[in-house]
Design a protein around this motif. Structure first.
Motif, mmCIF file in Angstrom:
data_model
loop_
_atom_site.group_PDB
_atom_site.id
_atom_site.type_symbol
_atom_site.label_atom_id
_atom_site.label_comp_id
_atom_site.label_asym_id
_atom_site.label_seq_id
_atom_site.Cartn_x
_atom_site.Cartn_y
_atom_site.Cartn_z
ATOM 1 N N LEU A 62 0.842 -1.189 0.000
ATOM 2 C CA LEU A 62 0.000 0.000 0.000
ATOM 3 C C LEU A 62 0.878 1.239 0.000
ATOM 4 O O LEU A 62 1.972 1.226 0.553
ATOM 5 N N GLU A 66 -2.865 5.185 1.158
ATOM 6 C CA GLU A 66 -3.789 4.049 1.246
ATOM 7 C C GLU A 66 -3.782 3.446 2.651
ATOM 8 O O GLU A 66 -4.844 3.126 3.193
ATOM 9 N N ALA A 67 -2.601 3.293 3.221
ATOM 10 C CA ALA A 67 -2.505 2.726 4.571
ATOM 11 C C ALA A 67 -3.185 3.640 5.589
ATOM 12 O O ALA A 67 -3.909 3.165 6.471
ATOM 13 N N ARG A 70 -6.996 3.339 5.224
ATOM 14 C CA ARG A 70 -7.490 2.100 5.831
ATOM 15 C C ARG A 70 -7.475 2.173 7.351
ATOM 16 O O ARG A 70 -8.406 1.710 8.011
ATOM 17 N N THR A 71 -6.424 2.757 7.906
ATOM 18 C CA THR A 71 -6.340 2.904 9.356
ATOM 19 C C THR A 71 -7.449 3.813 9.862
ATOM 20 O O THR A 71 -8.116 3.503 10.863
ATOM 21 N N GLU A 73 -10.353 4.382 8.457
ATOM 22 C CA GLU A 73 -11.625 3.652 8.337
ATOM 23 C C GLU A 73 -11.783 2.652 9.485
ATOM 24 O O GLU A 73 -12.861 2.535 10.072
ATOM 25 N N TYR A 74 -10.719 1.937 9.784
ATOM 26 C CA TYR A 74 -10.764 0.951 10.861
ATOM 27 C C TYR A 74 -11.063 1.624 12.197
ATOM 28 O O TYR A 74 -11.919 1.169 12.962
#
Length: 85
Positions: A62, A66-67, A70-71, A73-74
């Motif tokens: 990623l 992108e990372a 995602r973090t 969102e999590y």
């Protein structure tokens, strides 16, 4: 620049350095010249490293953006679950 060239360049410039600069140079080169440290990993950590190597080899990587997405969102999902949303 070769190793010999680098050493010669450093030696040439040493007389021009102030005392504090020399002290910094000594501190940095002393730290860098230490033998490599070994790290003890748990079996789970070794497995994680091996999985990462396989992911890199397979192109499963990623970008930083992108990372981070995602973090984010999590973490948002965790907050929502904790707040009963």
């Amino acid at each position: 620049m070769s190793r010999t060239d680098a050493i010669n360049a450093i030696a040439k410039n040493l007389p021009r350095l102030r005392e504090d600069e020399l002290a910094t140079l000594v501190a940095v080169t002393t730290a860098w010249a230490q033998p490599e440290r070994t790290v003890s990993l748990t079996p789970a950590e070794r497995d994680a490293v091996e999985r990462s190597r396989k992911d890199f080899a397979a192109g499963r990587t990623l970008t930083l953006d992108e990372a981070e997405a995602r973090t984010d969102e999590y973490l948002a999902a965790r907050r929502a679950a904790r707040n009963g949303e």
